[in-house]
Structures are given as structure tokens and as C-alpha cells.
Design a protein around this motif. Structure first.
Motif, mmCIF file in Angstrom:
data_model
loop_
_atom_site.group_PDB
_atom_site.id
_atom_site.type_symbol
_atom_site.label_atom_id
_atom_site.label_comp_id
_atom_site.label_asym_id
_atom_site.label_seq_id
_atom_site.Cartn_x
_atom_site.Cartn_y
_atom_site.Cartn_z
ATOM 1 N N ILE A 19 0.861 -1.177 0.000
ATOM 2 C CA ILE A 19 0.000 0.000 0.000
ATOM 3 C C ILE A 19 0.904 1.236 0.000
ATOM 4 C CG2 ILE A 19 -1.683 1.336 1.316
ATOM 5 C CD1 ILE A 19 -2.605 -1.376 2.509
ATOM 6 N N ILE A 20 0.638 2.164 -0.916
ATOM 7 C CA ILE A 20 1.417 3.403 -0.974
ATOM 8 C C ILE A 20 0.558 4.549 -0.461
ATOM 9 C CG2 ILE A 20 2.666 5.027 -2.445
ATOM 10 C CD1 ILE A 20 3.265 2.701 -4.337
ATOM 11 N N SER A 21 1.033 5.218 0.590
ATOM 12 C CA SER A 21 0.353 6.374 1.164
ATOM 13 C C SER A 21 1.061 7.645 0.713
ATOM 14 C CB SER A 21 0.344 6.297 2.694
ATOM 15 O OG SER A 21 -0.540 5.295 3.146
ATOM 16 N N ALA A 22 0.302 8.535 0.108
ATOM 17 C CA ALA A 22 0.863 9.716 -0.543
ATOM 18 C C ALA A 22 1.237 10.812 0.441
ATOM 19 C CB ALA A 22 -0.152 10.267 -1.548
ATOM 20 N N ALA A 23 2.006 11.767 -0.065
ATOM 21 C CA ALA A 23 2.275 13.004 0.666
ATOM 22 C C ALA A 23 0.992 13.823 0.759
ATOM 23 C CB ALA A 23 3.367 13.802 -0.045
ATOM 24 N N THR A 24 0.999 14.830 1.612
ATOM 25 C CA THR A 24 -0.173 15.680 1.783
ATOM 26 C C THR A 24 -0.592 16.312 0.458
ATOM 27 O OG1 THR A 24 0.386 16.205 4.067
ATOM 28 C CG2 THR A 24 -1.059 17.753 2.940
ATOM 29 N N SER A 25 -1.846 16.093 0.100
ATOM 30 C CA SER A 25 -2.456 16.735 -1.057
ATOM 31 C C SER A 25 -1.719 16.461 -2.360
ATOM 32 C CB SER A 25 -2.606 18.239 -0.816
ATOM 33 O OG SER A 25 -3.419 18.454 0.306
ATOM 34 N N VAL A 26 -1.185 15.250 -2.486
ATOM 35 C CA VAL A 26 -0.586 14.771 -3.724
ATOM 36 C C VAL A 26 -1.457 13.630 -4.230
ATOM 37 C CG1 VAL A 26 1.424 13.641 -4.752
ATOM 38 C CG2 VAL A 26 1.742 15.453 -3.057
ATOM 39 N N ARG A 27 -1.851 13.687 -5.488
ATOM 40 C CA ARG A 27 -2.662 12.610 -6.061
ATOM 41 C C ARG A 27 -1.884 11.294 -6.047
ATOM 42 N NH1 ARG A 27 -6.946 13.677 -10.007
ATOM 43 N NH2 ARG A 27 -7.626 15.847 -9.812
ATOM 44 N N CYS A 28 -2.592 10.219 -5.798
ATOM 45 C CA CYS A 28 -1.912 8.922 -5.715
ATOM 46 C C CYS A 28 -1.292 8.517 -7.051
ATOM 47 C CB CYS A 28 -2.868 7.844 -5.207
ATOM 48 S SG CYS A 28 -4.207 7.388 -6.318
ATOM 49 N N THR A 29 -1.810 9.049 -8.168
ATOM 50 C CA THR A 29 -1.246 8.703 -9.475
ATOM 51 C C THR A 29 0.193 9.191 -9.632
ATOM 52 O OG1 THR A 29 -2.373 10.670 -10.342
ATOM 53 C CG2 THR A 29 -3.450 8.544 -10.687
ATOM 54 N N TYR A 30 0.629 10.106 -8.777
ATOM 55 C CA TYR A 30 2.025 10.537 -8.795
ATOM 56 C C TYR A 30 2.960 9.345 -8.596
ATOM 57 C CZ TYR A 30 6.244 13.139 -7.451
ATOM 58 O OH TYR A 30 7.520 13.622 -7.383
ATOM 59 N N TYR A 31 2.489 8.318 -7.929
ATOM 60 C CA TYR A 31 3.301 7.154 -7.588
ATOM 61 C C TYR A 31 3.065 5.979 -8.539
ATOM 62 C CZ TYR A 31 3.415 10.058 -3.461
ATOM 63 O OH TYR A 31 3.536 11.143 -2.624
ATOM 64 N N ALA A 32 2.382 6.220 -9.662
ATOM 65 C CA ALA A 32 1.989 5.122 -10.551
ATOM 66 C C ALA A 32 3.193 4.415 -11.169
ATOM 67 C CB ALA A 32 1.061 5.643 -11.649
ATOM 68 N N ARG A 33 4.202 5.154 -11.570
ATOM 69 C CA ARG A 33 5.377 4.501 -12.171
ATOM 70 C C ARG A 33 6.116 3.657 -11.142
ATOM 71 N NH1 ARG A 33 5.614 9.532 -15.040
ATOM 72 N NH2 ARG A 33 5.345 9.209 -17.293
ATOM 73 N N PHE A 34 6.186 4.145 -9.924
ATOM 74 C CA PHE A 34 6.800 3.358 -8.854
ATOM 75 C C PHE A 34 5.973 2.105 -8.587
ATOM 76 C CE2 PHE A 34 7.515 2.642 -4.193
ATOM 77 C CZ PHE A 34 8.853 2.286 -4.278
ATOM 78 N N ALA A 35 4.644 2.243 -8.626
ATOM 79 C CA ALA A 35 3.768 1.075 -8.454
ATOM 80 C C ALA A 35 3.990 0.070 -9.578
ATOM 81 C CB ALA A 35 2.311 1.521 -8.415
ATOM 82 N N ASP A 36 4.141 0.541 -10.822
ATOM 83 C CA ASP A 36 4.446 -0.348 -11.947
ATOM 84 C C ASP A 36 5.725 -1.133 -11.679
ATOM 85 O OD1 ASP A 36 2.326 0.198 -13.704
ATOM 86 O OD2 ASP A 36 3.365 1.882 -14.634
ATOM 87 N N TYR A 37 6.715 -0.427 -11.178
ATOM 88 C CA TYR A 37 8.011 -1.045 -10.896
ATOM 89 C C TYR A 37 7.870 -2.158 -9.859
ATOM 90 C CZ TYR A 37 12.755 -1.270 -8.854
ATOM 91 O OH TYR A 37 13.972 -1.687 -8.354
ATOM 92 N N LEU A 38 7.155 -1.886 -8.779
ATOM 93 C CA LEU A 38 6.957 -2.911 -7.754
ATOM 94 C C LEU A 38 6.177 -4.092 -8.305
ATOM 95 C CD1 LEU A 38 6.071 -0.723 -4.617
ATOM 96 C CD2 LEU A 38 8.321 -1.603 -5.314
ATOM 97 N N PHE A 39 5.147 -3.799 -9.092
ATOM 98 C CA PHE A 39 4.334 -4.861 -9.702
ATOM 99 C C PHE A 39 5.190 -5.733 -10.614
ATOM 100 C CE2 PHE A 39 1.665 -6.291 -13.271
ATOM 101 C CZ PHE A 39 0.719 -7.041 -12.591
ATOM 102 N N ASN A 40 6.040 -5.097 -11.419
ATOM 103 C CA ASN A 40 6.891 -5.856 -12.343
ATOM 104 C C ASN A 40 7.950 -6.670 -11.636
ATOM 105 O OD1 ASN A 40 5.529 -4.956 -14.639
ATOM 106 N ND2 ASN A 40 6.808 -3.125 -14.832
ATOM 107 N N HIS A 41 8.131 -6.420 -10.340
ATOM 108 C CA HIS A 41 9.046 -7.235 -9.533
ATOM 109 C C HIS A 41 8.285 -8.171 -8.599
ATOM 110 C CE1 HIS A 41 12.055 -4.360 -11.004
ATOM 111 N NE2 HIS A 41 12.964 -5.261 -10.668
ATOM 112 N N GLY A 42 7.048 -8.458 -8.957
ATOM 113 C CA GLY A 42 6.324 -9.542 -8.307
ATOM 114 C C GLY A 42 5.424 -9.173 -7.155
ATOM 115 N N LEU A 43 5.191 -7.891 -6.904
ATOM 116 C CA LEU A 43 4.360 -7.475 -5.783
ATOM 117 C C LEU A 43 3.002 -6.977 -6.264
ATOM 118 C CD1 LEU A 43 7.151 -5.485 -3.920
ATOM 119 C CD2 LEU A 43 6.220 -7.691 -3.217
ATOM 120 N N ASP A 44 1.973 -7.159 -5.442
ATOM 121 C CA ASP A 44 0.706 -6.488 -5.675
ATOM 122 C C ASP A 44 0.786 -5.098 -5.052
ATOM 123 O OD1 ASP A 44 -0.388 -8.708 -6.925
ATOM 124 O OD2 ASP A 44 -1.295 -9.483 -5.090
#
Length: 285
Positions: A19-44
Motif C-alpha cells: 500500500i502506498i500512502s501519498a504526501a499531503t495533497s498529492v494525487r496517488c497517481t504521482y506514484y503510478a510509475r513506482f507502483a508499476d516497478y513494484l508490480f513488475n518485480h512480483g508485488l501487488d
């Protein structure tokens, strides 16, 4: 509450959900590329927007009730329960950026978190800001921001190009200037803070050119996680051949080869490679 998921299919007890918790008032999509990276390394992976932000906003924020405590007690807890429900048997890990590093310590489900990575995590006590930028930051975040919020009924961050529009209760917490989280306006109404129930193996990453995430600010928050093994790794941009990283750039894809493997290794193994860049400020014996 809205958000996005990267899922591999059927639950697998050998695969963590992060689970990725964002900075104050930052849209969660800011972390989408990082989420892709984690997913591509076997994590949900699960991203979510706090109430009043991004896909969790509906309509005007004037008069909208939300605070830092709500974002942790209600929203972070809800996503933890969703992860437990939809990924039964899987370990739950968290990544928290800036205020996002506080959310796990506010959620009643905090004890379910196995591993935690924070980046620039703190709760904006102004004396902890980097000395060279302290007074301009104080003026922006503790004078201008609350004044505009009082005038508008919320903080019009998008118009200024500072943040997303932000609920007044969140601004009140940020601007409060208290040394202790429990003394923030919204936290005073809480019966208890779950920080001490967090037993997650915790890696706090701070960047030497981050004016928010100084050593003092990072350590101030880390002390709340008293039941966790805590490692504080401080990285200078020069450690990875860069001139600047700051408060936000850790999650930019240009650091996929240099910074992201540090977080990934912790989430996969709960440990750091022997050649990890940076200096240890705090590390379990």
C-alpha cells in the motif's frame, strides 16, 4: 475513497501487497510509475487518494470535513482492511511519502503491516525544516497557507501550483506548529494513537537536500514507532551521482536504477544490500 490496483491474480501467501500512502495533497497517481516497478518485480500494489483529494474528491472543499487524523484513522485503515479482505493470507507492506509515513501509525489496522518504507516522512514541525529554507517555508506553509484557507474555506493549492486543493482541517494540522503529533488539532480528539502497535520492520529514507525531511524531522516521527525495528538511511544526492533529489523526486522514474531498488529490496527481504548508497543515522544492532 478511490484508488488504483496492480494485481497478479489469485492471492498468493508468498507475495506481498504493498500500500502506498501519498504526501499531503498529492494525487496517488504521482506514484503510478513506482507502483508499476513494484508490480513488475512480483508485488501487488494498491494506491489510494485521501478524502478530498484526486479520485476521492467529489465537489467543493468549502466546508468539507477532513484532517490529517481522518486520512490515517479512516482512509489508511480502510485501505488496510481492503488489502486484508481482497488479498487473504498475503503479507501487507506499506510505503509512505512525507505525511504518508504517519498514516500507518494512525490506522487501527497498523499491527497488520509487516514491512514499512518511508521517504521524507515527518509531520511538518517548522523548527525541523532545513535551516537555509526555514523562514521562507514558515511563511509559505504556516502563514500564507492558513490565511488563504481562512479566506476561501479550503486551501486553493491548484491555482497557486503548490499542491492539490486541500481541506481546511488538513491545513489546520499542518500549520499548527506542535512538536508532538498528539497535540495537532485533529489528534487532540483521538483516544489513542496506534503508532506503538506498529511492529513493522521499518526503513526510513531521508534525503540530505530535502528541506522537510531533515534528520531531526525524520527522527521525531521515528520515535513514535517504538515497537518497530527502525533503520534510518540518509542519502546525499552525490552518493548516487546526482546534484539534487529533494522532497519529491525519489519517486521519479529516472531513479529506477539507483533509488528504487533500495525500497524494493526492503519490501522483498526486509534488508539492505551491503553496497547500498547513503549513511546510517540509526540502525538496529
Amino acid at each position: 475513497m478511490g484508488g488504483f490496483e496492480w494485481r497478479h491474480g489469485v492471492p498468493d501467501p508468498s507475495r506481498a501487497v504493498v500500500i502506498i500512502s501519498a504526501a499531503t495533497s498529492v494525487r496517488c497517481t504521482y506514484y503510478a510509475r513506482f507502483a508499476d516497478y513494484l508490480f513488475n518485480h512480483g508485488l501487488d500494489v494498491m494506491l489510494y487518494d485521501y478524502r478530498g483529494i484526486g479520485v476521492s474528491r467529489s465537489g467543493s472543499l468549502r466546508g468539507f470535513k477532513a484532517s490529517w487524523s481522518d486520512w490515517g484513522v479512516l482512509d489508511a485503515h480502510a485501505i488496510l482492511m481492503r488489502a486484508q479482505r481482497e488479498c487473504p493470507g498475503q503479507p501487507i507492506d506499506m510505503v509512505g511519502h512525507s505525511f504518508g509515513g504517519c498514516t500507518v501509525g494512525l490506522a487501527a489496522g497498523a499491527s497488520r503491516v509487516r514491512r514499512l518504507v518511508t521517504v521524507g516522512a515527518q509531520f511538518a514541525y517548522w523548527r525541523d525544516y532545513a535551516a537555509a529554507q526555514r523562514w521562507p517555508m514558515f511563511a509559505r506553509w504556516h502563514v500564507v497557507m492558513p490565511l488563504l484557507t481562512r479566506l476561501c474555506g479550503y486551501f486553493p493549492g491548484k491555482r497557486l501550483g503548490w499542491l492539490e486543493d486541500t481541506p481546511a482541517g488538513v491545513v489546520n494540522d499542518w500549520a499548527a506548529m506542535n512538536t508532538r503529533f498528539e497535540r495537532l488539532p485533529s489528534a487532540r480528539t483521538l483516544h489513542s494513537l496506534p503508532f506503538a502497535s506498529v511492529t513493522a520492520n521499518t526503513l526510513a529514507i531521508s534525503l540530505s537536500d530535502d528541506p522537510f525531511g531533515t534528520v531531526a524531522a525524520t527522527e521525531r516521527l521515528l520515535r513514535y514507532f517504538s515497537a518497530s525495528e527502525r533503520t534510518h538511511l540518509r542519502i546525499n544526492p552525490a552518493d548516487i551521482g546526482e546534484t539534487a533529489i529533494g522532497h519529491f523526486a525519489f519517486f521519479h522514474s529516472r531513479y529506477q536504477q539507483s533509488l528504487w531498488p533500495i525500497a524494493l529490496g526492503w519490501l522483498l527481504d526486509g534488508a539492505l544490500a551491503h553496497d547500498t548508497a547513503g549513511t546510517f543515522i540509526n540502525r538496529p544492532l
